[in-house]
Design a protein around this motif. Structure first.
Motif: not given
Length: 131
Positions: A78-88
């Motif tokens: 699990f890496d780089r969790w952020g504010i806007e986590n939109i699935v690409e």
């Protein structure tokens, strides 16, 4: 997306989506890791409406809230969790007696792991801006 054989209760999804939703463009809002089993649970908000909505749902809903549990989770990265986590891109495939699960998010975050089983915990309608 092709349904994996590792879903304990596939009818919850197949009765509405015919298959496993693609989840691309969905927002990953919660990730919880529990020592039980061990288990990883996620919550998503998707604009991908079901092909067949339950009759009790209103006609004007905007989003679908989806909660999934991944039982017997292992190999968690699990890496780089952020504010806007939109699935690409979302990838799900059977690998022997497990399922390989990979989320690649637009903010460069990644969530990858394997699990023994997937359980659909809830599917609910919602409106944009609602909690």
């Amino acid at each position: 997306m092709k349904m994996t054989s590792r879903v304990i209760n596939p009818k919850a999804l197949t009765s509405m989506y015919d298959d496993f939703p693609a989840l691309n463009g969905s927002e990953l809002t919660d990730v919880h890791v529990k020592r039980d089993e061990p288990r990883l649970s996620i919550k998503l908000i998707t604009k991908e409406k079901p092909k067949i909505s339950p009759h009790r749902w209103p006609k004007n809903y905007d989003v679908v809230y989806l909660e999934l549990s991944f039982i017997g989770m292992s190999g968690l990265l699990f890496d780089r969790w952020g504010i806007e986590n939109i699935v690409e891109r979302f990838e799900l495939e059977d690998v022997g007696e497990t399922a390989s699960v990979r989320f690649f998010l637009k903010n460069q975050a990644t969530l990858t792991f394997s699990c023994d089983w997937i359980r659909v915990e809830s599917i609910a309608y919602g409106f944009i801006g609602s909690p």
